[in-house]
Design a protein around this motif. Structure first.
Motif, PDB file in Angstrom:
ATOM      1  N   THR A 215       0.814  -1.225   0.000  1.00 60.69           N
ATOM      2  CA  THR A 215       0.000   0.000   0.000  1.00 60.69           C
ATOM      3  C   THR A 215       0.839   1.262   0.000  1.00 60.69           C
ATOM      4  O   THR A 215       0.299   2.362   0.012  1.00 60.69           O
ATOM      5  CB  THR A 215      -0.920   0.037   1.240  1.00 60.69           C
ATOM      6  N   HIS A 216       2.153   1.122  -0.020  1.00 62.59           N
ATOM      7  CA  HIS A 216       3.011   2.302   0.112  1.00 62.59           C
ATOM      8  C   HIS A 216       2.950   3.167  -1.152  1.00 62.59           C
ATOM      9  O   HIS A 216       3.027   2.648  -2.272  1.00 62.59           O
ATOM     10  CB  HIS A 216       4.452   1.869   0.371  1.00 62.59           C
ATOM     11  N   PRO A 217       2.815   4.485  -1.000  1.00 67.25           N
ATOM     12  CA  PRO A 217       2.690   5.350  -2.184  1.00 67.25           C
ATOM     13  C   PRO A 217       3.921   5.370  -3.083  1.00 67.25           C
ATOM     14  O   PRO A 217       3.816   5.782  -4.236  1.00 67.25           O
ATOM     15  CB  PRO A 217       2.420   6.739  -1.580  1.00 67.25           C
ATOM     16  N   ALA A 218       5.073   4.903  -2.599  1.00 66.26           N
ATOM     17  CA  ALA A 218       6.246   4.813  -3.472  1.00 66.26           C
ATOM     18  C   ALA A 218       6.089   3.715  -4.516  1.00 66.26           C
ATOM     19  O   ALA A 218       6.737   3.753  -5.565  1.00 66.26           O
ATOM     20  CB  ALA A 218       7.505   4.554  -2.645  1.00 66.26           C
ATOM     21  N   LEU A 219       5.213   2.737  -4.239  1.00 67.96           N
ATOM     22  CA  LEU A 219       5.032   1.600  -5.113  1.00 67.96           C
ATOM     23  C   LEU A 219       3.625   1.486  -5.672  1.00 67.96           C
ATOM     24  O   LEU A 219       3.421   0.850  -6.723  1.00 67.96           O
ATOM     25  CB  LEU A 219       5.381   0.306  -4.371  1.00 67.96           C
ATOM     26  N   VAL A 220       2.657   2.069  -4.984  1.00 66.19           N
ATOM     27  CA  VAL A 220       1.257   1.955  -5.394  1.00 66.19           C
ATOM     28  C   VAL A 220       0.689   3.362  -5.545  1.00 66.19           C
ATOM     29  O   VAL A 220       0.757   4.156  -4.591  1.00 66.19           O
ATOM     30  CB  VAL A 220       0.433   1.178  -4.338  1.00 66.19           C
ATOM     31  N   PRO A 221       0.145   3.715  -6.697  1.00 66.73           N
ATOM     32  CA  PRO A 221      -0.473   5.041  -6.827  1.00 66.73           C
ATOM     33  C   PRO A 221      -1.517   5.249  -5.747  1.00 66.73           C
ATOM     34  O   PRO A 221      -2.302   4.346  -5.456  1.00 66.73           O
ATOM     35  CB  PRO A 221      -1.115   5.000  -8.219  1.00 66.73           C
TER      36      PRO A 221
END
Length: 319
Positions: free
Chosen positions: A307-313
C-alpha cells in the motif's frame, strides 16, 4: 529562498537533584513532517524512543515549518531545483535516503501536521506510522503531502488505521486548535537555544521569525522534569541525547541493544540504511522490499509495500 530548514545539550538543572528526586521525565520533540533534518534524525529518535519506552512521556509538537504566510516563490521551478540540492546536501550528513526528483517545495506544513496530530487519536503506533508516511511522501516519493488530500492519501493502508476517522479528526476544530497550540509553543523556545550552538552541521540555534521572535530549529528535543531541563537542538548523534538524559535522570536510559532485523522490520515497517545500522548493527531483513532512492534504499515490510505510495499510486489504495 526558504530554507525549510548533532554533543550540543544545554541545561538548567536544579542543584541537589539526584536520580531519586526526578519523579518523571517528559521528552518534547519539536518537529515537522516535511523537515529534511527531522527525516535525517529518524534513526536516532527511533532508537531513543525504543530505549525510553515506558520510562518517559514523549510528546510531539508540530512547529509548522512551511507556514500559511510564507511568501510564494517568484520562480517555483528554480526554488524546487534549489531545494532538491538543499535536501541532497543534508543527506551527505545524515545519509538519509532522498528522492532524485521533487514535484515542488511544500506549500504548507499545516495539512500534514493536522493529519499527523489526528493520527495520534488512534494510538501511538498508528501515529508513528502515519508520520513516517508523511515524511516519506516528500523524501522518498517526491510528492510532499502539503494538501489535505495528499496527506490523507499518504496514510492509506497503514495497519490499524481507520481512514474515515482520520479524515474527520484531521478536519475537526480540536485538531486545528492543537496544531495552533503546537505552533505557538514552538515559538517560545527556552533561552538555552537562543545563543550560538556548535558541534553539528545543523547546530540547532533557534530560528528568527518574521515577527521578531524565535522558534525552535527542527528537530529539537527538550528533556524536562521537576529537576530542570536539558535541550538538544538540531541534528545530533545518539550520544548527545544519552548524555542529556543521564544528566537529568541518572540511570534512566538503558544501554542500547541491537534487535533482529526481521523484528525491526515487523515493528517499524519501513527502514533506511542508517536505521538498520543503528538498530540492528547493520543486518538487513531478508524478506524486505527494496525501494531505491538517490541516496540509498528504503526497506519495506511486504505488507507495507502493498500500500506504500512509493510503489502503489495513492488512488489505487482505496479509502
Amino acid at each position: 529562498m526558504r530554507s525549510g530548514a548533532g554533543s550540543g545539550a544545554r541545561s538548567t538543572v536544579k542543584s541537589g537533584a539526584g536520580a531519586g528526586a526526578v519523579p518523571g521525565v517528559e521528552v518534547v520533540e519539536y518537529t515537522d513532517p516535511l523537515c529534511p533534518w527531522a527525516w535525517g534524525a529518524e534513526p536516532v529518535f527511533r532508537a531513543l524512543r525504543a530505549a525510553l519506552a515506558g520510562r518517559v512521556r514523549w510528546r510531539r509538537v508540530y512547529a509548522v515549518l512551511f507556514d500559511h504566510d510564507d511568501d510564494p516563490p517568484p520562480d517555483p521551478a528554480a526554488e524546487t531545483a534549489w531545494y532538491i540540492r538543499h535536501v541532497a546536501e543534508i543527506g551527505t550528513h545524515t545519509l538519509a535516503p532522498h528522492t532524485a526528483g521533487l514535484s515542488r517545495v511544500a506549500a504548507s506544513s499545516w495539512p500534514a501536521s493536522l493529519v499527523a496530530r489526528a493520527a495520534g487519536l488512534q494510538g501511538a503506533d498508528t501515529a508513528d506510522r502515519v508520520l513516517r508516511r508523511l515524511r516519506e511522501s516528500v523524501f522518498v516519493c517526491g510528492e510532499p503531502a502539503d494538501t489535505t488530500a495528499l496527506a490523507l492519501a499518504a496514510a492509506r493502508g497503514v495497519p490499524g488505521l481507520d481512514p474515515v476517522r482520520l479524515g474527520a479528526d484531521a478536519a475537526s476544530p480540536g485538531t486545528l486548535d492543537g496544531v495552533r497550540a503546537d505552533r505557538a509553543e514552538a515559538r517560545r523556545p527556552v533561552a538555552d537555544v537562543l545563543a550560538g550552538q556548535s558541534g553539528s552541521p545543523h547546530p540547532g540555534t533557534a530560528k528568527e521569525t518574521p515577527d521578531g521572535g524565535h522558534r525552535y530549529a527542527l528537530p529539537t528535543l527538550l528533556f524536562r522534569s521537576a529537576a530542570g531541563h536539558r535541550v538538544v537542538p538540531g541534528w545530533r548523534p545518539y550520544g548527545a541525547y544519552a548524555s542529556a538524559v543521564e544528566a537529568l535522570a541518572p540511570g534512566l536510559l538503558p544501554a542500547p541493544r541491537p534487535i533482529d532485523p526481521a523484528a525491526a522490520l515487523e515493528r517499524y515497517r519501513s527502514l533506511t540504511g542508517p536505521e538498520l545500522d543503528l538498530l540492528t548493527g547493520g543486518a538487513r531483513p531478508v524478506d524486505a522490499v527494496r525501494v531505491d532512492t538517490a541516496n540509498g534504499p528504503v526497506w519495506l515490510h511486504p505488507e507495507e509495500a502493498a500500500t506504500h505510495p512509493a510503489l502503489v499510486p495513492p488512488a489505487a489504495t482505496g479509502p
